[in-house]
Every structure is written in structure tokens, then in C-alpha cells.
Design a protein around this motif. Structure first.
Motif, PDB file in Angstrom:
ATOM      1  N   ALA A  16       1.050  -1.159  -0.079  1.00 52.78           N
ATOM      2  CA  ALA A  16      -0.106   0.271   0.153  1.00 52.78           C
ATOM      3  C   ALA A  16       0.972   1.438  -0.064  1.00 52.78           C
ATOM      4  N   SER A  17       2.234   1.078   0.703  1.00 50.43           N
ATOM      5  CA  SER A  17       2.973   2.381   0.721  1.00 50.43           C
ATOM      6  C   SER A  17       3.978   2.568  -0.583  1.00 50.43           C
ATOM      7  N   SER A  45       7.478  12.503 -18.557  1.00 51.00           N
ATOM      8  CA  SER A  45       6.627  12.945 -17.403  1.00 51.00           C
ATOM      9  C   SER A  45       7.435  13.179 -16.272  1.00 51.00           C
ATOM     10  N   VAL A  46       6.808  14.172 -15.462  1.00 57.07           N
ATOM     11  CA  VAL A  46       7.548  14.619 -14.357  1.00 57.07           C
ATOM     12  C   VAL A  46       7.816  13.619 -13.199  1.00 57.07           C
ATOM     13  N   GLU A 100      11.258   6.802  -3.344  1.00 57.48           N
ATOM     14  CA  GLU A 100      10.681   5.478  -3.179  1.00 57.48           C
ATOM     15  C   GLU A 100      11.233   4.357  -4.025  1.00 57.48           C
ATOM     16  N   PHE A 146      12.584   0.972   2.892  1.00 54.78           N
ATOM     17  CA  PHE A 146      11.915   1.771   3.986  1.00 54.78           C
ATOM     18  C   PHE A 146      13.290   1.898   5.091  1.00 54.78           C
ATOM     19  N   ARG A 194      10.847  22.822 -10.662  1.00 58.71           N
ATOM     20  CA  ARG A 194      10.708  23.306  -9.457  1.00 58.71           C
ATOM     21  C   ARG A 194       9.270  23.086  -8.604  1.00 58.71           C
ATOM     22  N   GLY A 195       9.748  22.442  -7.453  1.00 55.97           N
ATOM     23  CA  GLY A 195       8.404  22.375  -6.704  1.00 55.97           C
ATOM     24  C   GLY A 195       7.869  20.946  -6.762  1.00 55.97           C
ATOM     25  N   LEU A 196       8.091  20.330  -7.803  1.00 58.48           N
ATOM     26  CA  LEU A 196       7.628  19.026  -8.277  1.00 58.48           C
ATOM     27  C   LEU A 196       8.568  17.777  -8.272  1.00 58.48           C
ATOM     28  N   ASP A 241       6.708  17.587  -0.252  1.00 55.13           N
ATOM     29  CA  ASP A 241       6.390  16.471  -1.192  1.00 55.13           C
ATOM     30  C   ASP A 241       5.356  17.319  -2.179  1.00 55.13           C
ATOM     31  N   GLY A 242       4.974  18.245  -1.679  1.00 51.76           N
ATOM     32  CA  GLY A 242       4.044  19.034  -2.895  1.00 51.76           C
ATOM     33  C   GLY A 242       2.503  19.107  -2.519  1.00 51.76           C
ATOM     34  N   ASP A 262      -7.880   3.260   4.284  1.00 51.55           N
ATOM     35  CA  ASP A 262      -6.593   2.702   4.773  1.00 51.55           C
ATOM     36  C   ASP A 262      -6.218   3.066   6.071  1.00 51.55           C
ATOM     37  N   LEU A 264      -2.685   3.260   8.624  1.00 49.50           N
ATOM     38  CA  LEU A 264      -1.106   3.289   8.779  1.00 49.50           C
ATOM     39  C   LEU A 264      -0.715   3.383  10.217  1.00 49.50           C
ATOM     40  N   GLU A 280       7.177   7.552   4.403  1.00 49.72           N
ATOM     41  CA  GLU A 280       6.358   6.665   4.105  1.00 49.72           C
ATOM     42  C   GLU A 280       4.961   7.149   4.013  1.00 49.72           C
ATOM     43  N   ALA A 335       4.261   8.646   0.596  1.00 53.13           N
ATOM     44  CA  ALA A 335       4.253   7.276  -0.287  1.00 53.13           C
ATOM     45  C   ALA A 335       2.653   6.773  -0.432  1.00 53.13           C
ATOM     46  N   ARG A 336       2.064   6.603   0.790  1.00 48.47           N
ATOM     47  CA  ARG A 336       1.120   6.101   0.884  1.00 48.47           C
ATOM     48  C   ARG A 336      -0.081   6.894   0.428  1.00 48.47           C
ATOM     49  N   ARG A 385       0.317   9.194  -2.038  1.00 49.57           N
ATOM     50  CA  ARG A 385       0.214   9.094  -3.370  1.00 49.57           C
ATOM     51  C   ARG A 385      -0.461   7.684  -3.792  1.00 49.57           C
ATOM     52  N   ALA A 386      -0.244   6.528  -2.981  1.00 53.47           N
ATOM     53  CA  ALA A 386      -0.878   5.220  -3.607  1.00 53.47           C
ATOM     54  C   ALA A 386      -2.431   5.451  -3.638  1.00 53.47           C
ATOM     55  N   ARG A 429      -3.743   7.666  -6.350  1.00 56.08           N
ATOM     56  CA  ARG A 429      -3.547   6.944  -7.412  1.00 56.08           C
ATOM     57  C   ARG A 429      -4.678   5.758  -7.927  1.00 56.08           C
ATOM     58  N   SER A 461       1.624  15.320 -14.907  1.00 61.60           N
ATOM     59  CA  SER A 461       2.776  16.037 -14.979  1.00 61.60           C
ATOM     60  C   SER A 461       2.718  17.417 -14.954  1.00 61.60           C
ATOM     61  N   ARG A 462       1.655  18.103 -14.736  1.00 58.21           N
ATOM     62  CA  ARG A 462       1.443  19.449 -14.409  1.00 58.21           C
ATOM     63  C   ARG A 462       2.054  20.277 -15.663  1.00 58.21           C
ATOM     64  N   GLN A 463       1.901  19.562 -16.848  1.00 49.72           N
ATOM     65  CA  GLN A 463       2.319  20.418 -18.179  1.00 49.72           C
ATOM     66  C   GLN A 463       1.112  20.835 -18.840  1.00 49.72           C
ATOM     67  N   GLU A 508       5.391  26.476 -20.215  1.00 44.24           N
ATOM     68  CA  GLU A 508       6.090  26.130 -19.080  1.00 44.24           C
ATOM     69  C   GLU A 508       5.102  26.973 -17.974  1.00 44.24           C
ATOM     70  N   ARG A 549       4.362  26.299 -10.249  1.00 44.07           N
ATOM     71  CA  ARG A 549       3.427  25.522  -9.383  1.00 44.07           C
ATOM     72  C   ARG A 549       2.247  26.188  -9.228  1.00 44.07           C
TER      73      ARG A 549
END
Lengths: 225, 225
Positions: free
Chosen positions: A41-42, A167-168, A176, A181, A214-216, B23-24, B97, B99, B107, B110-111, B113-114, B117, B138-140, B149, B152
DNA sequence: CCCCAGCCGTCAGGTCGCCGTCAGCTTCGG
DNA sequence: CCGAAGCTGACGGCGACCTGACGGCTGGGG
């Protein structure tokens, strides 16, 4: 390449972790299904090595659960049971391959590489982005004919960036895929790795392919104006 | 990506907020259920991180309340209690979920993001308005083939405007989606951001797509005469 | 075993882009 | 023509990012 090893025997777990790490894999080792589920999951793994006969449940049930949740991570089952029936059951459950104990750590590494190289899998032997190439097996990078010497980390980094070229890739996501871990690391570590990789690429003539967003995070792409 | 962190321990709250921000993620941090409920009422979150054992009530009760009110925001429960029973109770209550403490900030990221997604994708990967496209992952941004370009903030701004293309987005609403509560900001900040974004869009040939609606807010739509 | 070399994570100092603020200007409605 | 709303050039602080230096660690000779 990051692997999840699920094995309840401490002695064997240590041995395999070490062996795999020595062969260049990033390894997370869990001792039961609960821990394994948590790990999955992580983080995103390239391959799961699953021992059957875990203390808290049937490994194959877990495989089925994963597959039902449309998780397609390749799974290599490690087991003492070598009968044909077991094998079929395992593959039916959604595992990708079987390795019967006992086996050598080196044999396991080889099998892992084989699975990751499999057609239809994510691992093309050679990645290309523009004139830049990276041979995943030999860990050799080259710009056209000019080879580029990379250290282990640099290679891993380049590999993940090239796999997601265009892609970014966030810093977290890189972290990761480069570190397990149990390897605590300051956020700066990734920056430094990028810096060193970038320098080698630049020296080899691959200027302006590895961009900072930047920032991403970072973005790998063919140098276009 | 905006998160609500509910955690009563100051030290830990600070640590996690920082880590996630790094991490944004845009993070709002509340220390009790009352504060959390308030936050949920006044903003939309992509994910809620909920510590159990809060000073003013049971977190799981709050989860049930939310779910009964048909709020489907994913919820990740953070807790020291790792028993299987607790886990089941949590998931039954409607959490997505679990944790178990202790964990690393990385960690947790990461979780997050998981979870984000995960299938059920609340998020179209690419937004389109006329010839203008924005890849959320990708923020593009791009106008036809021409990439644009964006910084953020500009990306965040464009995303919210495109998501609600065709209708007027109030300045307050923009402010809410760009800034956490703990970021004090003058009303002018949004104007400036719009101005900068508009300039980049114009430079890329997307003229007249980002309209000002005097006294109300802004409106994104395909340039029609 | 010791020594050497290379790898790589940490740190610290420097650079630079982002973006919030401000102030003066423009636009618009009435 | 006035006032309010909105626009935007300039500025500066902050923090993200870069990178040179350092040192612990490891692996390979000798």
C-alpha cells in the motif's frame, strides 16, 4: 528495481535480502501478510517474492486479493512444495512464476532478472531517450557510441527517469524507487544524486535532457528547443 | 492536491505537515474533530489523514458521520493501535486505509500517493478546453503541440479554472483552492497569479480564453468570437 | 588484516526562481 | 467624470535547488 520479499524465516530472509541487495536490487523484507499488505500500500514494487506458509494466512489468498484489486505487480512464489498441483494452483491464483526451495541466492537473483525482462513486462533490455541509451542488464549507459560510466545509484536513478521519460517524476517517487524503507535518507540525497548524474550526462554531451521542475521533481526528455 | 491532517500531537503534526508540504501537498492541519469538521465544511479535500484518539471524541465516529453524510473523500487512518480488530473496525467505519505508528514522513507521503492513484480515479489525467490541454499528473500545459511552462501556482490555478471551465469561478473559491488556511494572503494575490497565467497563455497563443467577470470572478472557456 | 579507492549520504553556503506585496495605472459602470 | 474594481511592473524575502567539501563505509588488493 525495488522488490518486496515476504518470508517469515528470519535466517533465510536475511540471507536473501543481502544476496538481492548485493545484486543491485532495493529490497523491503516483510515477515507476514499483514506487513506485506502494508508495504504494497505504501510503495510501488517492481516484483514481489512471496513465500507460502506464512504465520497469518495463506499467501495465495493474498495473491488473489491483490489481483482482484487489479494490482499487476509480478509475483514470484517461493515454496518448499514443488508438486505440479501446487504449481498450477499458484499460477491460477495469479502468480507469475514459481521457485522451489532450496535454492541459492544467486539463483533467485537470476530468476528475478528473468521475470523483469519478460516480454510484455516493463523491462526492455535497453532504454532509449533520444541519443541516450541505457542497458538495464549491464547497467551501461551510452550517448550514441560514447559509453558513460555510472555508479550503482546513478544507474538506478537514470533508469527510473528514463522509464518515465516525458513525465515529471516527483522527488518522493524517486526516493521510493531508490531506497528501501529501512534506509533513512535526507531529502537532499536525491538532489545530490541528480546533480552527479547530470554532471556525467553533460560531460558526455547529453546536455539539457534532465530538467528540474521546481516544486515538483525531475523530468527526463530528449533535448528539444 | 490538498490534504487535511488531523493530529493532536503538536510535535508530530508539525513534522508531518512539513514532510507532506515538501512533497508538494497543500496541507491543512487541525488538532481536534471540531476543527476538522469545520475545515471539511469550508473546503474540499482530496484526502483526509486522521489520527485516532483525539481530545474531543472518537475519530472513527467522525468517519461514520462523514460517510453517512455521503462525503466520499478518501480517509487514511493513522494510529498506534495495530491490532487486526482495530483495523477491521476502521475499515468498516468507512476509512480507506490504515497506517500504524510509528512511520516515517516519507512513508506517509508514499501512502498518500498510492491512495490518490487508486482506481476510482476521481481525476481525469488530461483536461481539455479547446486547443488548450493540461496534464494533471505531469503538471504540463500545452496549446496544441506547443508546451507551456508553468510554475506551481500557475498550474494549480489553471487546473481549477479548467475543471470548472464554462462557469465563473469566484475569487474566494480560487483563493480556497490555492492556499491553505494558514497561509494568509491579500486578495490581490489571486489577481497577480491570474495576470501571470494570462500572460503565459497569451504568449502561447491562447488569447481570450481567461476572462474577467467584473464583480464575480474569472471564467475559462474556449475562445469564441 | 591493513590500506587504498570509489561510492554516496550529509552538510553548509550560495544562487536563483517563485510569488506575495505594493503602488500606480487602466478600465468600466453609472 | 468619479470611484471602485482590476491589472501589472517592480521589488524583495524565502525557500527550493545546486554543488563543493567532507567523511563513513565497503570492497578489493597485497
Amino acid at each position: 528495481m525495488r522488490l518486496l520479499l515476504v518470508e517469515d524465516t528470519v535466517r533465510l530472509g536475511e540471507l536473501l535480502s543481502e544476496g538481492l541487495a548485493r545484486d543491485g536490487f532495493v529490497v523491503d523484507w516483510r515477515q507476514d501478510i499483514e506487513g506485506a499488505a502494508e508495504a504494497v500500500a505504501s510503495a510501488t514494487y517492481d516484483l514481489i517474492l512471496l513465500d507460502l506458509g506464512l504465520p497469518d494466512g495463506d499467501g495465495l489468498d493474498w495473491v488473489r486479493t491483490l489481483r482482484r484489486a487489479t494490482d499487476l505487480t509480478p509475483i514470484l512464489v517461493l515454496t518448499a512444495r514443488g508438486g505440479l498441483d501446487d504449481r498450477v494452483t499458484g499460477l491460477d491464483a495469479g502468480a507469475d512464476d514459481y521457485l522451489v526451495k532450496p535454492f541459492e541466492a544467486s539463483e533467485l537473483s537470476a530468476r528475478c532478472r528473468a521475470i523483469l525482462r519478460r516480454p510484455g513486462q516493463r523491462m526492455t533490455p535497453v532504454l532509449h531517450v533520444g541519443a541516450l541509451a541505457f542497458n538495464v542488464a549491464s547497467r551501461q549507459a551510452a550517448h550514441g557510441d560514447l559509453p558513460i560510466e555510472l555508479s550503482r545509484r546513478e544507474g538506478d536513478l537514470l533508469e527510473t527517469l528514463m522509464r518515465r521519460a516525458g513525465s515529471v517524476v516527483t522527488r518522493g517517487s524517486l526516493e521510493e524507487s531508490l531506497y528501501a524503507f529501512n534506509e533513512p535518507v535526507t531529502p537532499n540525497a536525491v538532489e545530490v544524486a541528480v546533480s552527479r548524474l547530470r554532471r556525467k550526462l553533460d560531460d558526455a554531451g547529453c546536455t539539457g535532457m534532465l530538467h528540474t521542475v521546481r516544486g515538483l521533481g525531475y523530468l527526463m526528455r530528449d533535448a528539444v528547443a
